[in-house]
Design a protein around this motif. Structure first.
Motif, PDB file in Angstrom:
ATOM      1  N   MET A   1       0.826  -1.198   0.000  1.00 10.76           N
ATOM      2  CA  MET A   1       0.000   0.000   0.000  1.00 10.76           C
ATOM      3  C   MET A   1       0.867   1.257   0.000  1.00 10.76           C
ATOM      4  O   MET A   1       0.564   2.245  -0.683  1.00 10.76           O
ATOM      5  CB  MET A   1      -0.925  -0.005   1.221  1.00 10.76           C
ATOM      6  CG  MET A   1      -1.999  -1.088   1.180  1.00 10.76           C
ATOM      7  SD  MET A   1      -3.131  -0.900  -0.223  1.00 10.76           S
ATOM      8  CE  MET A   1      -3.930   0.639   0.191  1.00 10.76           C
ATOM      9  N   MET A   2       1.957   1.234   0.763  1.00 14.83           N
ATOM     10  CA  MET A   2       2.863   2.377   0.795  1.00 14.83           C
ATOM     11  C   MET A   2       3.533   2.568  -0.567  1.00 14.83           C
ATOM     12  O   MET A   2       3.677   3.701  -1.052  1.00 14.83           O
ATOM     13  CB  MET A   2       3.925   2.159   1.875  1.00 14.83           C
ATOM     14  CG  MET A   2       3.374   2.074   3.291  1.00 14.83           C
ATOM     15  SD  MET A   2       2.837   3.669   3.955  1.00 14.83           S
ATOM     16  CE  MET A   2       4.417   4.443   4.262  1.00 14.83           C
ATOM     17  N   GLN A   3       3.936   1.466  -1.197  1.00  8.30           N
ATOM     18  CA  GLN A   3       4.607   1.538  -2.504  1.00  8.30           C
ATOM     19  C   GLN A   3       3.686   2.120  -3.566  1.00  8.30           C
ATOM     20  O   GLN A   3       4.089   3.006  -4.331  1.00  8.30           O
ATOM     21  CB  GLN A   3       5.062   0.144  -2.939  1.00  8.30           C
ATOM     22  CG  GLN A   3       6.269  -0.379  -2.179  1.00  8.30           C
ATOM     23  CD  GLN A   3       6.578  -1.802  -2.561  1.00  8.30           C
ATOM     24  OE1 GLN A   3       5.684  -2.627  -2.726  1.00  8.30           O
ATOM     25  NE2 GLN A   3       7.852  -2.101  -2.716  1.00  8.30           N
ATOM     26  N   THR A   4       2.454   1.603  -3.635  1.00  9.77           N
ATOM     27  CA  THR A   4       1.527   2.069  -4.660  1.00  9.77           C
ATOM     28  C   THR A   4       1.144   3.531  -4.430  1.00  9.77           C
ATOM     29  O   THR A   4       0.934   4.282  -5.378  1.00  9.77           O
ATOM     30  CB  THR A   4       0.256   1.203  -4.684  1.00  9.77           C
ATOM     31  OG1 THR A   4      -0.302   1.129  -3.353  1.00  9.77           O
ATOM     32  CG2 THR A   4       0.576  -0.208  -5.154  1.00  9.77           C
ATOM     33  N   SER A   5       1.068   3.934  -3.171  1.00 15.84           N
ATOM     34  CA  SER A   5       0.735   5.328  -2.872  1.00 15.84           C
ATOM     35  C   SER A   5       1.879   6.259  -3.263  1.00 15.84           C
ATOM     36  O   SER A   5       1.665   7.340  -3.818  1.00 15.84           O
ATOM     37  CB  SER A   5       0.433   5.492  -1.380  1.00 15.84           C
ATOM     38  OG  SER A   5      -0.681   4.698  -0.997  1.00 15.84           O
ATOM     39  N   MET A   6       3.112   5.837  -3.017  1.00 10.28           N
ATOM     40  CA  MET A   6       4.273   6.667  -3.332  1.00 10.28           C
ATOM     41  C   MET A   6       4.518   6.746  -4.830  1.00 10.28           C
ATOM     42  O   MET A   6       5.044   7.753  -5.338  1.00 10.28           O
ATOM     43  CB  MET A   6       5.513   6.117  -2.626  1.00 10.28           C
ATOM     44  CG  MET A   6       5.476   6.257  -1.114  1.00 10.28           C
ATOM     45  SD  MET A   6       6.912   5.514  -0.300  1.00 10.28           S
ATOM     46  CE  MET A   6       8.226   6.568  -0.914  1.00 10.28           C
TER      47      MET A   6
ATOM     48  N   PRO B   1      -0.627  13.160  -0.553  1.00 11.57           N
ATOM     49  CA  PRO B   1       0.264  14.143   0.084  1.00 11.57           C
ATOM     50  C   PRO B   1       1.181  13.485   1.106  1.00 11.57           C
ATOM     51  O   PRO B   1       0.860  12.434   1.677  1.00 11.57           O
ATOM     52  CB  PRO B   1      -0.706  15.116   0.749  1.00 11.57           C
ATOM     53  CG  PRO B   1      -2.005  14.921   0.035  1.00 11.57           C
ATOM     54  CD  PRO B   1      -2.042  13.492  -0.388  1.00 11.57           C
ATOM     55  N   LEU B   2       2.313  14.130   1.352  1.00 16.22           N
ATOM     56  CA  LEU B   2       3.304  13.593   2.271  1.00 16.22           C
ATOM     57  C   LEU B   2       2.747  13.438   3.678  1.00 16.22           C
ATOM     58  O   LEU B   2       3.017  12.436   4.352  1.00 16.22           O
ATOM     59  CB  LEU B   2       4.541  14.501   2.287  1.00 16.22           C
ATOM     60  CG  LEU B   2       5.676  14.074   3.224  1.00 16.22           C
ATOM     61  CD1 LEU B   2       6.190  12.696   2.838  1.00 16.22           C
ATOM     62  CD2 LEU B   2       6.812  15.101   3.174  1.00 16.22           C
ATOM     63  N   TRP B   3       1.962  14.403   4.148  1.00 10.23           N
ATOM     64  CA  TRP B   3       1.438  14.335   5.511  1.00 10.23           C
ATOM     65  C   TRP B   3       0.525  13.114   5.687  1.00 10.23           C
ATOM     66  O   TRP B   3       0.506  12.477   6.745  1.00 10.23           O
ATOM     67  CB  TRP B   3       0.691  15.614   5.868  1.00 10.23           C
ATOM     68  CG  TRP B   3      -0.542  15.897   5.040  1.00 10.23           C
ATOM     69  CD1 TRP B   3      -0.617  16.629   3.896  1.00 10.23           C
ATOM     70  CD2 TRP B   3      -1.871  15.422   5.303  1.00 10.23           C
ATOM     71  NE1 TRP B   3      -1.900  16.661   3.412  1.00 10.23           N
ATOM     72  CE2 TRP B   3      -2.702  15.928   4.260  1.00 10.23           C
ATOM     73  CE3 TRP B   3      -2.458  14.644   6.304  1.00 10.23           C
ATOM     74  CZ2 TRP B   3      -4.063  15.657   4.196  1.00 10.23           C
ATOM     75  CZ3 TRP B   3      -3.810  14.390   6.243  1.00 10.23           C
ATOM     76  CH2 TRP B   3      -4.608  14.889   5.205  1.00 10.23           C
ATOM     77  N   ARG B   4      -0.223  12.801   4.618  1.00  9.10           N
ATOM     78  CA  ARG B   4      -1.093  11.633   4.708  1.00  9.10           C
ATOM     79  C   ARG B   4      -0.277  10.337   4.682  1.00  9.10           C
ATOM     80  O   ARG B   4      -0.626   9.358   5.342  1.00  9.10           O
ATOM     81  CB  ARG B   4      -2.090  11.636   3.554  1.00  9.10           C
ATOM     82  CG  ARG B   4      -3.199  10.594   3.704  1.00  9.10           C
ATOM     83  CD  ARG B   4      -4.230  10.692   2.601  1.00  9.10           C
ATOM     84  NE  ARG B   4      -4.940  11.964   2.653  1.00  9.10           N
ATOM     85  CZ  ARG B   4      -5.877  12.317   1.783  1.00  9.10           C
ATOM     86  NH1 ARG B   4      -6.198  11.508   0.792  1.00  9.10           N
ATOM     87  NH2 ARG B   4      -6.481  13.490   1.908  1.00  9.10           N
ATOM     88  N   MET B   5       0.832  10.361   3.948  1.00  6.35           N
ATOM     89  CA  MET B   5       1.720   9.195   3.924  1.00  6.35           C
ATOM     90  C   MET B   5       2.305   8.946   5.306  1.00  6.35           C
ATOM     91  O   MET B   5       2.447   7.796   5.740  1.00  6.35           O
ATOM     92  CB  MET B   5       2.839   9.424   2.911  1.00  6.35           C
ATOM     93  CG  MET B   5       2.405   9.344   1.452  1.00  6.35           C
ATOM     94  SD  MET B   5       1.962   7.656   0.974  1.00  6.35           S
ATOM     95  CE  MET B   5       3.525   6.844   1.208  1.00  6.35           C
ATOM     96  N   LEU B   6       2.640  10.011   6.013  1.00  8.24           N
ATOM     97  CA  LEU B   6       3.182   9.863   7.368  1.00  8.24           C
ATOM     98  C   LEU B   6       2.141   9.255   8.304  1.00  8.24           C
ATOM     99  O   LEU B   6       2.470   8.412   9.157  1.00  8.24           O
ATOM    100  CB  LEU B   6       3.650  11.221   7.889  1.00  8.24           C
ATOM    101  CG  LEU B   6       4.854  11.843   7.164  1.00  8.24           C
ATOM    102  CD1 LEU B   6       5.132  13.244   7.702  1.00  8.24           C
ATOM    103  CD2 LEU B   6       6.074  10.957   7.318  1.00  8.24           C
ATOM    104  N   ILE B   7       0.886   9.692   8.154  1.00  8.31           N
ATOM    105  CA  ILE B   7      -0.186   9.115   8.973  1.00  8.31           C
ATOM    106  C   ILE B   7      -0.352   7.628   8.666  1.00  8.31           C
ATOM    107  O   ILE B   7      -0.491   6.797   9.574  1.00  8.31           O
ATOM    108  CB  ILE B   7      -1.509   9.872   8.735  1.00  8.31           C
ATOM    109  CG1 ILE B   7      -1.397  11.308   9.238  1.00  8.31           C
ATOM    110  CG2 ILE B   7      -2.677   9.153   9.415  1.00  8.31           C
ATOM    111  CD1 ILE B   7      -2.628  12.156   8.969  1.00  8.31           C
ATOM    112  N   TYR B   8      -0.311   7.277   7.375  1.00  6.07           N
ATOM    113  CA  TYR B   8      -0.414   5.874   6.986  1.00  6.07           C
ATOM    114  C   TYR B   8       0.738   5.064   7.587  1.00  6.07           C
ATOM    115  O   TYR B   8       0.558   3.921   8.018  1.00  6.07           O
ATOM    116  CB  TYR B   8      -0.389   5.747   5.470  1.00  6.07           C
ATOM    117  CG  TYR B   8      -1.671   6.164   4.792  1.00  6.07           C
ATOM    118  CD1 TYR B   8      -2.808   6.477   5.528  1.00  6.07           C
ATOM    119  CD2 TYR B   8      -1.756   6.246   3.406  1.00  6.07           C
ATOM    120  CE1 TYR B   8      -3.981   6.871   4.914  1.00  6.07           C
ATOM    121  CE2 TYR B   8      -2.929   6.637   2.780  1.00  6.07           C
ATOM    122  CZ  TYR B   8      -4.040   6.948   3.535  1.00  6.07           C
ATOM    123  OH  TYR B   8      -5.194   7.330   2.916  1.00  6.07           O
ATOM    124  N   GLY B   9       1.921   5.683   7.616  1.00 13.22           N
ATOM    125  CA  GLY B   9       3.084   4.993   8.173  1.00 13.22           C
ATOM    126  C   GLY B   9       2.906   4.696   9.657  1.00 13.22           C
ATOM    127  O   GLY B   9       3.250   3.607  10.128  1.00 13.22           O
TER     128      GLY B   9
END
Length: 234
Positions: free
Chosen positions: A157-162, A171-179
């Motif tokens: 999920m992280m790979q496909t989002s990035m 957005p980066l902030w949402r990626m951090l929340i996902y992390g």
């Protein structure tokens, strides 16, 4: 002189018979008609191509030639030599390097990577530590498998989002929340798999862990090569 003229006329007539006008669109320039003529001969001599594939290649070539003529491009400039063009037709269309990857293949690759790391880590650790010092379930094979699946899904999920582009890019902030959420889920999963009973989740001897890790590595390499899996963690 008359004999020479007759011979030349006969040669021209024979060339015209070998290149029927009906097979060469009049809309094409003389150079493109000549290219198409030799392309047809080369395709007909290629046993790897069926009649349908040959006709499809010819139709596509004519379409691109007509479009290229509007900008002054010749068939040679569009396709290269006839030999090169036939080789490209046989090889088929090249895969788009920017095409989205299959999510399930990415998940499988990531899960195998995590599973491999766990097994090699525990295998090496057990060579230098007494198995009894490691809590039952902490290194159990079932625990490893469940953790690898959960981690593989999260990494996918992280790979496909990035790798998403345009409007789909997160957005980066949402990626951090996902992390952060992924870390919490992974930690909770680890805590739960520790509770699986020993008989179902027993620790294995060190050599077995290492063998499993090596097999997982070999399987991952094979799948990456066979399915052309890209954009992986490593």
């Amino acid at each position: 002189m008359s004999n020479d003229k007759q011979a030349r006329n006969a040669g021209v007539q024979q060339h015209q018979k070998s290149k029927p006008a009906s097979d060469l669109p009049e809309e094409l320039t003389k150079k493109n008609q000549d290219y198409l003529y030799h392309l047809k001969k080369a395709l007909a001599a290629e046993p790897k191509l069926t009649a349908d594939k040959q006709q499809a290649a010819i139709d596509e070539a004519i379409s691109k030639m007509l479009a290229g003529q509007k900008t002054g491009q010749t068939a040679r400039q569009l396709f290269g030599t006839v030999t090169e063009h036939v080789a490209n037709i046989i090889a088929g269309p090249k895969a788009d390097p920017n095409a989205p990857q299959n999510k399930w293949l990415l998940m499988l690759d990531s899960s195998l990577m995590v599973f491999m790391v766990f097994n090699l880590m525990y295998g090496i650790m057990f060579f230098f530590a007494n198995n009894s010092k490691v809590q039952t379930g902490q290194a159990g094979i079932l625990s490893e498998l469940i953790l690898a699946i959960v981690a593989g899904y999260g990494i996918m999920m992280m790979q496909t989002s990035m790798s998403a582009r345009g409007k789909k890019r997160i957005p980066l902030w949402r990626m951090l929340i996902y992390g952060v959420i992924f870390f919490i889920v992974l930690t909770g999963t680890y805590t739960l798999v520790m509770l699986i009973p020993g008989p179902l989740n027993a620790n294995l001897p060190a050599p077995v862990y290492i063998v499993i890790g090596v097999v997982a590595l070999g399987l991952r390499i094979y799948l990456k090569s066979h399915f052309n899996i890209k954009n992986t963690v490593f």
